[in-house]
Design a protein around this motif. Structure first.
Motif, PDB file in Angstrom:
ATOM      1  N   GLY A  75       0.820  -1.209   0.000  1.00 39.60           N
ATOM      2  CA  GLY A  75       0.000   0.000   0.000  1.00 39.60           C
ATOM      3  C   GLY A  75       0.850   1.254   0.000  1.00 39.60           C
ATOM      4  N   ASP A  76       1.890   1.267   0.833  1.00 39.44           N
ATOM      5  CA  ASP A  76       2.794   2.432   0.877  1.00 39.44           C
ATOM      6  C   ASP A  76       3.532   2.592  -0.448  1.00 39.44           C
ATOM      7  N   ALA A  77       4.010   1.472  -0.998  1.00 44.60           N
ATOM      8  CA  ALA A  77       4.806   1.540  -2.224  1.00 44.60           C
ATOM      9  C   ALA A  77       3.966   1.985  -3.416  1.00 44.60           C
ATOM     10  N   VAL A  78       2.717   1.526  -3.499  1.00 45.12           N
ATOM     11  CA  VAL A  78       1.840   1.958  -4.590  1.00 45.12           C
ATOM     12  C   VAL A  78       1.581   3.453  -4.493  1.00 45.12           C
ATOM     13  N   GLY A  79       1.395   3.949  -3.276  1.00 47.26           N
ATOM     14  CA  GLY A  79       1.182   5.384  -3.094  1.00 47.26           C
ATOM     15  C   GLY A  79       2.363   6.199  -3.573  1.00 47.26           C
ATOM     16  N   VAL A  80       3.579   5.770  -3.222  1.00 52.35           N
ATOM     17  CA  VAL A  80       4.790   6.481  -3.644  1.00 52.35           C
ATOM     18  C   VAL A  80       4.943   6.410  -5.160  1.00 52.35           C
ATOM     19  N   ALA A  81       4.737   5.220  -5.731  1.00 52.06           N
ATOM     20  CA  ALA A  81       4.885   5.051  -7.176  1.00 52.06           C
ATOM     21  C   ALA A  81       3.873   5.893  -7.934  1.00 52.06           C
ATOM     22  N   ALA A  82       2.642   5.940  -7.459  1.00 53.21           N
ATOM     23  CA  ALA A  82       1.613   6.745  -8.125  1.00 53.21           C
ATOM     24  C   ALA A  82       1.950   8.218  -8.058  1.00 53.21           C
ATOM     25  N   TRP A 129       9.960  -2.658  -6.003  1.00 49.06           N
ATOM     26  CA  TRP A 129      10.645  -2.080  -4.832  1.00 49.06           C
ATOM     27  C   TRP A 129      10.596  -3.033  -3.636  1.00 49.06           C
ATOM     28  N   ILE A 130       9.391  -3.528  -3.310  1.00 45.00           N
ATOM     29  CA  ILE A 130       9.291  -4.309  -2.066  1.00 45.00           C
ATOM     30  C   ILE A 130       9.802  -5.743  -2.222  1.00 45.00           C
ATOM     31  N   LEU A 131       9.812  -6.226  -3.485  1.00 44.08           N
ATOM     32  CA  LEU A 131      10.360  -7.569  -3.710  1.00 44.08           C
ATOM     33  C   LEU A 131      11.820  -7.515  -4.155  1.00 44.08           C
ATOM     34  N   GLN A 132      12.334  -6.270  -4.288  1.00 42.71           N
ATOM     35  CA  GLN A 132      13.737  -6.025  -4.664  1.00 42.71           C
ATOM     36  C   GLN A 132      14.054  -6.686  -5.998  1.00 42.71           C
ATOM     37  N   GLU A 133      13.168  -6.435  -6.989  1.00 39.60           N
ATOM     38  CA  GLU A 133      13.373  -6.966  -8.341  1.00 39.60           C
ATOM     39  C   GLU A 133      13.310  -5.832  -9.341  1.00 39.60           C
TER      40      GLU A 133
END
Length: 384
Positions: free
Chosen positions: A264-271, A380-384
């Motif tokens: 949820g945090d990562a999608v917010g930053v990416a958006a 980002w969160i899966l480091q890929e």
């Protein structure tokens, strides 16, 4: 007393086998089973404890083992005549299905079960409904009434019993929870196949849980081992998910609250980064479009799970297996299409400002854009 209500739905009935397998895992045991059409056939077998036999039947059932099909016309313009003749003959002869049921089910095994059983059928003349408990069915006639409940007229021929013609119970009640209540059930679990028929309002006042698939279960007459195998898996996972064993609405996902918070945090930053890149041209129209996109993307932690499931559905990932959230995330990354990958590179992989043409291209493909944002967050969160 727990009541299991099995709705009608033709070849989709294999789904109910999967639900039963899950109920066994959960140690959920009904005291009452009621069914309409294919639900009555399944219900009688389950009442008799013929679970393995029922699964085997579904995994080997083909159209030729359900009905006698006339030869198909060779010319397209003869299809109309073919269908008219089929209807005029009263429907398909389902003797092959009856032979299958007779092979697997003995009436006394159902009658001797501690589980109460009931079914629904309809008199063809006047469409008079019959909600029958096993005790109300004359001994030696159970097979006849099962076939009557399943006589999906006009596709299948009516079933004649003692001079009276009967047709599919779906003509009056495709989900017989009222019958289950009359038979003593105090809580209901209904398995909905989204079949054709009349679905009455549940005014029993009993606690009720309904299990049904969000995925297509195939056509009403699509009898095939492959389709049955898929439906059994879906039914089992849907039931386990309904009882809280798994997360998700479309996929069976093992619990992982930390992953959903991170996503949820990562999608917010990416958006947010995507909006800034897209608005870099300074054009008001594109800025408004980017702002609208920002609002429509799933930016909160509570929507992280449906966000991932949405992308998995777009990629048509297999819903018949259990995933960890990280496994599903990796599959989304692996399967993301060329278009989404290109947009992801434009949004997150280039230092130069996005051009007007690139911006317009991105906004014209909202599905790819959403997928690109989600994939960036997953990366980002899966480091890929």
């Amino acid at each position: 007393m727990k009541g299991l209500v099995l709705g009608g739905g033709g070849a989709r009935g294999s789904y109910q086998v999967g639900v039963w397998k899950a109920l066994e895992q959960l140690d959920w045991k009904p005291g009452v089973i009621t069914g309409t059409s294919v639900g009555s056939l399944n219900g009688a077998m389950l009442t008799a404890g013929k679970v393995e036999e029922l699964e085997q039947l579904w995994l080997t059932l083909t159209p030729q083992e359900v009905a006698v099909y006339p030869p198909e016309p060779q010319e397209k313009d003869k299809w109309r005549t073919f269908m008219l003749e089929l209807i005029q003959s009263g429907g398909l002869d389902v003797t092959p299905l009856q032979n299958q049921i007779d092979q697997y089910l003995e009436e006394e095994e159902t009658r001797n079960s501690p589980i109460k059983f009931g079914l629904v059928t309809v008199e063809m003349r006047g469409l008079k409904p019959h909600e029958l408990t096993l005790e109300e069915i004359p001994r030696g006639k159970l097979g006849d009434y099962l076939m009557a409940s399943s006589a999906c007229f006009p596709a299948f021929r009516p079933r004649e019993i003692d001079g009276v013609k009967y047709i599919d119970g779906g003509y009056t009640d495709n989900m017989p929870f009222h019958l289950a209540a009359r038979m003593g059930a105090t809580e209901l679990l209904c398995v909905d196949l989204n079949g054709i028929g009349i679905n009455r309002i549940n005014n029993t006042g009993l606690p009720t849980k309904v299990i049904g698939s969000r995925w297509s279960l195939g056509g009403l007459l699509t009898f095939s081992p492959e389709n049955a195998r898929r439906n059994i898996a879906l039914g089992q996972l849907d039931c386990l998910r309904s009882f809280g064993r798994y997360e998700g609405e479309w996929y069976a996902l093992t619990p992982d609250p930390e992953f959903w918070a991170d996503l949820g945090d990562a999608v917010g930053v990416a958006a947010s980064q995507a909006v800034q890149r897209m608005a870099g041209s300074g054009l008001a129209g594109l800025m408004e479009g980017a702002a609208s996109l920002s609002q429509s993307l799933d930016l909160s932690q509570k929507l992280a799970l449906p966000t991932l499931e949405r992308e998995a559905r777009e990629l048509d990932l297999d819903p018949t297996i259990v995933y960890t959230p990280r496994q599903l995330g990796r599959r989304v990354l692996e399967e993301s299409g060329e278009g989404a990958t290109k947009i992801r590179k434009l949004l997150f992989g280039e230092e130069d400002p996005i051009t007007l043409g690139e911006n317009a291209q991105i906004l014209s493909r909202p599905a790819w854009l959403g997928q690109a944002v989600v994939c960036q967050a997953l990366g980002w969160i899966l480091q890929e």
